[in-house]
Scaffold this active site. Structure first.
Site, short mmCIF file in Angstrom:
data_model
loop_
_atom_site.label_atom_id
_atom_site.label_comp_id
_atom_site.label_asym_id
_atom_site.label_seq_id
_atom_site.Cartn_x
_atom_site.Cartn_y
_atom_site.Cartn_z
N LYS A 16 0.95 -1.17 0.03
CA LYS A 16 0.00 -0.02 -0.15
C LYS A 16 0.80 1.24 -0.05
O LYS A 16 1.95 1.14 0.66
CB LYS A 16 -0.74 -0.01 1.20
CG LYS A 16 -1.87 1.15 1.39
CD LYS A 16 -2.87 0.98 2.56
CE LYS A 16 -4.04 2.13 2.69
NZ LYS A 16 -4.74 1.93 3.86
N SER A 34 -10.07 -0.20 7.39
CA SER A 34 -9.44 0.06 5.64
C SER A 34 -9.15 -1.33 5.25
O SER A 34 -8.69 -1.59 4.07
CB SER A 34 -8.64 1.01 5.67
OG SER A 34 -9.10 2.24 5.59
N SER A 44 -9.85 2.33 2.96
CA SER A 44 -8.85 2.95 2.13
C SER A 44 -8.01 2.07 1.40
O SER A 44 -7.22 2.71 0.43
CB SER A 44 -8.29 4.02 2.89
OG SER A 44 -7.09 3.31 3.91
N1 GLN Z 1 -13.41 4.63 6.49
C1 GLN Z 1 -12.70 5.04 7.65
C2 GLN Z 1 -12.21 6.44 7.29
O1 GLN Z 1 -12.50 7.10 6.32
C3 GLN Z 1 -11.39 4.04 8.10
C4 GLN Z 1 -10.37 4.14 7.22
C5 GLN Z 1 -9.12 3.56 7.51
O2 GLN Z 1 -9.45 2.65 8.13
N2 GLN Z 1 -8.08 3.84 7.21
O3 GLN Z 1 -11.44 6.76 8.20
#
Ligand code: GLN
Length: 484
Positions: free
Chosen positions: A76, A175, A151
């Site tokens: 990532k 995410s 994400s």
């Molecule tokens: N969807 C959540 C956010 O927007 C979690 C994102 C994540 O786990 N990095 O913060």
């Protein structure tokens, strides 16, 4: 070759069925040919990958190979990679070549893995759909009009599209688990402190945790073996023994107690999703587990608490992006204030700006106690719910997401609707617990994820539960329909 799992590739390389250069070439060719339709990679490091693969083959020829020698993965783009562009999905870092490797990247390099490149993601890991990336949205290989989740959407899409057998990812509020669920994959978010965060660009430091997205639990165990352990460079990384996570995959589940939180089967969950999850639980009963109804009464407070704490921490973490030291800088600044304002104004996307503003507000004098302190108190209540539950059960199960993958654009104008997508995943991060998502069915030809929640440092048990399920079901072997 591209359909092989990490474990299969490791065995094939050992048996000399093909070389690391062979499989690296094939996967690079697939990325070149197919990734335009998914947009899962931001940077492909073909030359470096082939050099790593050749070095791995040479080590093997010299009799110095281990399980990971020559196995391809990708990272990532939140993980710093020495000499390689590291963007975190943002224009702000669109010119940032990291001068060092993140600890986990270094671990994979030391283990002999081959990195194919850097994977797309929501900007600074803020999002649930991979639509906030400066590098454009990622398409779900199961249905390209739908999101892959976020994400870590690039990690999930690349593994689902068979461009790479496994990828690193990060999970601050879901995410890893949510994209794994949306793309029919296995995702593992370890306990907070199990894996070093050093060199993983910080979003919300008390919630962020590095983990993996793979096709099978066995592969996730192999990746965690490389990543887990104490790192003196991360003061929140814990000195806790690291077992061989592959050693207990085949343990029997007889006598396991599974908790089903009634709050996870509420009106937020569609009946079709609930049915898939219940069918999965029935498999566990056949494997010898018993099921117990439990309650996590503060579940409904997880999203409000998260959306104070995460923005507060991100507003502090992202203050280092100022156009002075590294990253994007505006043209012709008039003075230092103009430099700060325009570099940040032009470099950050809308979702990131929204969160910096919310976080700055929540931390400001006069509001700190009302918002930030209160959210931290609520966080403790949520953690206590889990602590109580784990006195009675070994593992908690439920859905990963309220629905399967949603269409691109459907939540883009409504941030709150987007935030609600994380309703089942976020509480774990607030509590610091480990969690997994594994494929457990399809609805309208889209994958559905079963979430497994473990007690602190109980990753081996989660992986054991996931692997046993994958011995009696084949959801993890399904391939997106129109995959080339
Ligand atoms: N969807 C959540 C956010 O927007 C979690 C994102 C994540 O786990 N990095 O913060």
């Amino acid at each position: 070759m591209h359909n092989k799992t990490i474990a299969e590739i490791s065995r094939d390389l050992a048996a000399g069925v093909y070389t690391s250069v062979d499989i690296t070439r094939e996967l690079l060719a697939r990325i070149e040919q197919h990734d335009a339709q998914y947009n899962s990679f931001i940077t492909v490091t073909a030359e470096q990958a082939l050099a790593q693969a050749a070095a791995a083959d040479a080590r093997r020829a010299a009799g110095q190979a281990s399980a990971w020698t020559g196995v391809p993965i990708a990272h990532k783009d939140i993980f710093c990679t020495n000499g390689v562009l590291t963007t975190c999905g943002s224009k702000m870092l669109s010119n940032f070549v990291a001068p060092y490797d993140a600890t986990i990247v270094d671990h994979f390099n030391q283990a002999g893995a081959v990195s194919l490149g850097k994977l797309n993601m929501d900007e600074f890991a803020m999002g649930s759909s991979n639509e906030s990336s400066y590098y454009g949205p990622v398409a779900n290989p199961w249905d390209r009009s739908r999101v892959p989740g976020g994400s870590s959407g690039g990690s999930a899409a690349a593994v689902a599209a068979r461009l790479v057998p496994g990828a690193t990812a990060s999970d601050t509020g879901g995410s890893i688990r949510q994209p794994a669920a949306f793309c029919g994959l296995t995702g593992l978010k370890p306990t907070y402190g199990r894996v070093s965060r050093w060199g993983m660009i910080a979003y919300a430091s008390s919630l962020d945790q590095a983990g993996v997205i793979t096709r099978t639990a066995e592969d996730a165990a192999m990746m965690l073996n490389v990543m887990a352990g104490l790192d003196a460079k991360d003061s929140t990384c814990m000195d806790h023994p690291v077992p061989d996570y592959t050693a207990t995959l085949n343990d029997s589940l007889a006598g396991l107690t599974i908790g089903l939180p009634k709050e996870y089967f509420s009106r937020d969950l569609s009946p079709a999703m609930a049915e898939k999850v219940r069918t999965a639980i029935a498999h566990y009963e056949q494997l010898g587990a018993t099921v117990k109804d439990i309650s996590l009464p503060n579940t409904h407070l997880a999203i409000p608490a998260y959306y104070i704490i995460a923005p507060a921490e991100c507003s502090a973490n992202l203050s280092r992006m100022d156009g002075v030291r590294f990253g994007y800088r505006c043209d012709d600044p008039k003075d230092i204030n103009d430099l700060f304002k325009r570099s940040r104004g032009e470099g950050f996307g809308n979702e990131v700006k929204r969160r910096i503003m919310i976080g700055t507000y929540a931390l400001s004098a006069g509001f700190y106690d009302a918002y930030y302190n209160k959210a931290q108190q609520v966080r403790r209540l949520i953690k206590n719910d889990f602590v109580e539950a784990f006195k009675e059960v070994d593992v908690i199960m439920g859905p990963t997401t309220p629905t399967p993958a949603f269409p691109q654009g459907s939540n883009s104008d409504d941030p709150v609707a987007m935030y609600l997508e994380d309703i089942f995943t976020i509480a774990l991060n607030l509590a610091g617990l480990p969690g997994m998502s594994i494929p457990c069915g399809h609805i309208n030809q889209l994958p559905v994820g079963l979430q497994l929640i473990g007690n602190y440092f109980d990753e081996a048990r989660l992986l054991n539960c996931a692997h046993q399920f994958q011995q009696v079901t084949d959801w993890h072997q399904h391939t997106p329909h129109d995959l080339a």
